[in-house]
Write a protein that holds these residues in place. Structure first.
Motif, PDB file in Angstrom:
ATOM      1  N   HIS A 125       0.832  -1.206   0.000  1.00 43.77           N
ATOM      2  CA  HIS A 125       0.000   0.000   0.000  1.00 43.77           C
ATOM      3  C   HIS A 125       0.862   1.250   0.000  1.00 43.77           C
ATOM      4  O   HIS A 125       2.037   1.202   0.334  1.00 43.77           O
ATOM      5  N   GLN A 126       0.224   2.351  -0.341  1.00 47.54           N
ATOM      6  CA  GLN A 126       0.844   3.651  -0.165  1.00 47.54           C
ATOM      7  C   GLN A 126      -0.192   4.608   0.426  1.00 47.54           C
ATOM      8  O   GLN A 126      -1.386   4.449   0.197  1.00 47.54           O
ATOM      9  N   VAL A 127       0.304   5.543   1.211  1.00 48.30           N
ATOM     10  CA  VAL A 127      -0.555   6.548   1.821  1.00 48.30           C
ATOM     11  C   VAL A 127       0.018   7.906   1.449  1.00 48.30           C
ATOM     12  O   VAL A 127       1.181   8.199   1.710  1.00 48.30           O
ATOM     13  N   VAL A 128      -0.815   8.718   0.806  1.00 45.42           N
ATOM     14  CA  VAL A 128      -0.420  10.074   0.414  1.00 45.42           C
ATOM     15  C   VAL A 128      -1.274  11.026   1.227  1.00 45.42           C
ATOM     16  O   VAL A 128      -2.508  10.977   1.161  1.00 45.42           O
ATOM     17  N   GLN A 129      -0.620  11.872   2.019  1.00 42.02           N
ATOM     18  CA  GLN A 129      -1.337  12.843   2.843  1.00 42.02           C
ATOM     19  C   GLN A 129      -0.916  14.243   2.422  1.00 42.02           C
ATOM     20  O   GLN A 129       0.268  14.545   2.316  1.00 42.02           O
ATOM     21  N   ILE A 130      -1.916  15.088   2.177  1.00 37.59           N
ATOM     22  CA  ILE A 130      -1.680  16.445   1.695  1.00 37.59           C
ATOM     23  C   ILE A 130      -2.246  17.438   2.704  1.00 37.59           C
ATOM     24  O   ILE A 130      -3.401  17.324   3.117  1.00 37.59           O
ATOM     25  N   ASN A 131      -1.433  18.403   3.080  1.00 34.14           N
ATOM     26  CA  ASN A 131      -1.825  19.419   4.053  1.00 34.14           C
ATOM     27  C   ASN A 131      -2.675  20.485   3.370  1.00 34.14           C
ATOM     28  O   ASN A 131      -2.211  21.185   2.476  1.00 34.14           O
ATOM     29  N   LYS A 132      -3.916  20.598   3.787  1.00 36.88           N
ATOM     30  CA  LYS A 132      -4.835  21.641   3.324  1.00 36.88           C
ATOM     31  C   LYS A 132      -5.377  22.333   4.574  1.00 36.88           C
ATOM     32  O   LYS A 132      -6.567  22.342   4.832  1.00 36.88           O
ATOM     33  N   ILE A 134      -5.415   6.467   0.267  1.00 38.25           N
ATOM     34  CA  ILE A 134      -4.853   5.157   0.523  1.00 38.25           C
ATOM     35  C   ILE A 134      -5.010   4.365  -0.775  1.00 38.25           C
ATOM     36  O   ILE A 134      -6.115   4.274  -1.317  1.00 38.25           O
ATOM     37  N   ALA A 135      -3.898   3.827  -1.269  1.00 37.58           N
ATOM     38  CA  ALA A 135      -3.918   3.144  -2.563  1.00 37.58           C
ATOM     39  C   ALA A 135      -2.973   1.948  -2.535  1.00 37.58           C
ATOM     40  O   ALA A 135      -2.166   1.801  -1.611  1.00 37.58           O
ATOM     41  N   SER A 136      -3.063   1.133  -3.561  1.00 30.31           N
ATOM     42  CA  SER A 136      -2.132   0.024  -3.682  1.00 30.31           C
ATOM     43  C   SER A 136      -0.748   0.590  -4.015  1.00 30.31           C
ATOM     44  O   SER A 136      -0.624   1.713  -4.509  1.00 30.31           O
ATOM     45  N   SER A 137       0.288  -0.181  -3.742  1.00 31.42           N
ATOM     46  CA  SER A 137       1.655   0.313  -3.919  1.00 31.42           C
ATOM     47  C   SER A 137       2.006   0.590  -5.376  1.00 31.42           C
ATOM     48  O   SER A 137       2.906   1.376  -5.653  1.00 31.42           O
ATOM     49  N   ASP A 138       1.288  -0.005  -6.314  1.00 28.77           N
ATOM     50  CA  ASP A 138       1.592   0.224  -7.722  1.00 28.77           C
ATOM     51  C   ASP A 138       0.743   1.328  -8.365  1.00 28.77           C
ATOM     52  O   ASP A 138       0.844   1.581  -9.559  1.00 28.77           O
ATOM     53  N   THR A 139      -0.058   2.020  -7.571  1.00 32.14           N
ATOM     54  CA  THR A 139      -0.838   3.147  -8.078  1.00 32.14           C
ATOM     55  C   THR A 139       0.106   4.312  -8.378  1.00 32.14           C
ATOM     56  O   THR A 139       1.081   4.533  -7.656  1.00 32.14           O
ATOM     57  N   ASN A 140      -0.178   5.060  -9.421  1.00 35.66           N
ATOM     58  CA  ASN A 140       0.643   6.194  -9.814  1.00 35.66           C
ATOM     59  C   ASN A 140       0.561   7.283  -8.740  1.00 35.66           C
ATOM     60  O   ASN A 140      -0.477   7.932  -8.577  1.00 35.66           O
ATOM     61  N   GLY A 149       1.994  10.222  -8.616  1.00 34.04           N
ATOM     62  CA  GLY A 149       1.818  11.552  -9.188  1.00 34.04           C
ATOM     63  C   GLY A 149       0.356  11.886  -9.422  1.00 34.04           C
ATOM     64  O   GLY A 149      -0.074  13.023  -9.207  1.00 34.04           O
ATOM     65  N   VAL A 150      -0.414  10.893  -9.848  1.00 33.61           N
ATOM     66  CA  VAL A 150      -1.852  11.100 -10.048  1.00 33.61           C
ATOM     67  C   VAL A 150      -2.510  11.419  -8.711  1.00 33.61           C
ATOM     68  O   VAL A 150      -3.355  12.316  -8.622  1.00 33.61           O
ATOM     69  N   LEU A 151      -2.120  10.704  -7.657  1.00 36.83           N
ATOM     70  CA  LEU A 151      -2.695  10.959  -6.329  1.00 36.83           C
ATOM     71  C   LEU A 151      -2.357  12.368  -5.852  1.00 36.83           C
ATOM     72  O   LEU A 151      -3.209  13.070  -5.306  1.00 36.83           O
ATOM     73  N   LEU A 152      -1.114  12.787  -6.041  1.00 38.57           N
ATOM     74  CA  LEU A 152      -0.712  14.128  -5.622  1.00 38.57           C
ATOM     75  C   LEU A 152      -1.458  15.201  -6.403  1.00 38.57           C
ATOM     76  O   LEU A 152      -1.787  16.255  -5.858  1.00 38.57           O
ATOM     77  N   ASP A 153      -1.749  14.942  -7.652  1.00 36.10           N
ATOM     78  CA  ASP A 153      -2.443  15.907  -8.486  1.00 36.10           C
ATOM     79  C   ASP A 153      -3.944  15.960  -8.187  1.00 36.10           C
ATOM     80  O   ASP A 153      -4.607  16.936  -8.517  1.00 36.10           O
ATOM     81  N   MET A 154      -4.471  14.920  -7.543  1.00 39.62           N
ATOM     82  CA  MET A 154      -5.911  14.861  -7.270  1.00 39.62           C
ATOM     83  C   MET A 154      -6.386  15.922  -6.293  1.00 39.62           C
ATOM     84  O   MET A 154      -7.585  16.197  -6.223  1.00 39.62           O
ATOM     85  N   ASP A 155      -5.500  16.517  -5.530  1.00 40.68           N
ATOM     86  CA  ASP A 155      -5.957  17.530  -4.568  1.00 40.68           C
ATOM     87  C   ASP A 155      -6.663  18.681  -5.258  1.00 40.68           C
ATOM     88  O   ASP A 155      -7.501  19.359  -4.673  1.00 40.68           O
TER      89      ASP A 155
END
Length: 124
Positions: free
Chosen positions: A78-85, A93-99, A101-107
């Motif tokens: 898994h991977q966890v991307v947390q963005i401060n807003k 929360i996504a699988s380890s092979d998820t892109n 960069g796409v997650l970071l851009d989703m904010d």
């Protein structure tokens, strides 16, 4: 409005391959809003896990490089991307092979929703 927001979140959840959960929390890790699939590990949805971002961001800001904007944690599966807003945190929360960069851009997809929620959290 809550149903519209939930439908929007579910649509975003399904639009990214491997994305398992989207969680908006306050700075202490208390969930304000979340959507998750059945594959999401239960432990990562608990507030004590989600609240670690605030502590990690605080420590990272002591490095003298400015305010921490995001933290990416990679695990075996898994991977966890947390963005401060501030005052909110946006967690993916996504699988380890998820892109990642796409997650970071989703904010950018959450601007309007986060602005409305920030007003509520700031007042409370």
């Amino acid at each position: 409005m809550t149903e519209e927001v939930k439908a929007h979140f579910n649509k975003l959840l399904q639009s990214v391959d491997g994305l398992m959960a989207i969680v908006i929390t306050d700075r202490d890790g208390v969930p304000v809003f979340k959507v998750a699939t059945e594959q999401t590990p239960e432990l990562v949805l608990r507030h004590n896990f989600l609240g670690t971002f605030g502590l990690a961001a605080n420590q990272a800001s002591k490095l003298g490089m400015g305010t921490n904007k995001s933290i990416i944690c990679m695990y075996e599966n898994h991977q966890v991307v947390q963005i401060n807003k501030s005052p909110l945190l946006l967690t993916f929360i996504a699988s380890s092979d998820t892109n990642t960069g796409v997650l970071l851009d989703m904010d950018n997809c959450f601007k309007d929703i986060l602005q409305d929620l920030q007003k509520v959290v700031t007042v409370s």
